[in-house]
Write an enzyme that holds these catalytic residues in place. Structure first.
Site, short mmCIF file in Angstrom:
data_model
loop_
_atom_site.label_atom_id
_atom_site.label_comp_id
_atom_site.label_asym_id
_atom_site.label_seq_id
_atom_site.Cartn_x
_atom_site.Cartn_y
_atom_site.Cartn_z
CB SER A 31 35.35 -12.88 -12.27
OG SER A 31 36.48 -13.68 -12.64
CB THR A 32 37.66 -12.75 -17.14
OG1 THR A 32 38.48 -13.35 -16.13
CG2 THR A 32 38.55 -11.99 -18.10
CD GLU A 103 31.69 -19.99 -21.19
OE1 GLU A 103 31.66 -19.15 -20.27
OE2 GLU A 103 32.45 -20.97 -21.16
#
Length: 223
Positions: A31-32, A103
């Site tokens: 979400s960020t 990531e």
């Protein structure tokens, strides 16, 4: 009442200010990171991106950003991502969205890695945050048995596979007294292909709390 989503957007805006034309930017997941993608699209810069998940790639393309396949990329100028928890040394736990392996790869390829977060993610110690571990399905029982010596409780995410086709187990009740030692122990278990400890990858963090953004830089922060 604190507006956490507004704080996430403020932190994202601060990080996006570091993006310049002609950069190759690594996009995080969650979400960020979605705020980062939206803000980059709004700025209309001449950039290319790589994404750490299919969901982030789809969002970026839908908003008009150019997304390159990472398998042909060796270097990224700047990566921006969220975190589940981050301490004063810029050690972090990531992986709530299940993309921690990709990531970490993109972060390692980046000249500069920035974490963005709202104030609730800033912690004195990391051990109260669940630690995601990505496991090859073939090694499920073996790896979980080995991991049981490092965690008080292990919870497999039911019906969930990462974009790499692997399972995720969340570890609870772990000792953060020796984070490099724990990272080494996790990496040494055959079948564990990734974990959410980010100890050296993060160069800076923008953390927004009640509308105030604080920037942390590795090696420059008062304790």
């Amino acid at each position: 009442m604190t507006d956490r989503d507004a704080d996430k957007r403020l932190a994202a805006a601060a990080a996006v200010d570091e993006v310049c034309d002609n950069m190759l930017v690594g996009l995080g997941t969650g979400s960020t990171a979605a705020h980062v993608i939206a803000l980059l699209a709004e700025r209309g810069l001449t950039i290319e991106t790589v994404a750490t998940s299919r969901a982030s790639a789809a969002l970026a393309e839908r908003l008009g950003l150019k997304v390159r396949p990472f398998d042909a990329v060796a270097r990224v100028h700047l990566a921006i991502d969220g975190a589940d928890a981050i301490d004063a040394d810029l050690s972090a736990v990531k992986g709530a969205g299940g993309a921690m392996l990709r990531e970490k790869i993109v972060a390692a390829a980046a000249d500069r890695m920035i974490v963005i977060a709202d104030g609730s993610k800033r912690v004195e110690r990391l051990h109260d945050t669940k630690l995601p571990i990505e496991i090859l399905p073939f090694a499920r029982a073996f790896a979980v048995e080995r991991l049981s010596g490092l965690f008080e409780q292990l919870d497999e995410r039911t019906g969930y596979l990462t974009d790499n086709g692997n399972i995720v187990v969340d570890g609870h009740g772990w000792n953060d007294a020796d984070l490099p030692g724990l990272a080494e122990a996790l990496a040494a278990i055959p079948g564990v292909v990734g974990h959410g400890l980010f100890l050296s990858e993060i160069d800076a963090a923008y953390i927004a709390d009640n509308g105030v953004v604080t920037r942390l830089e590795r090696g420059r922060n008062p304790r």
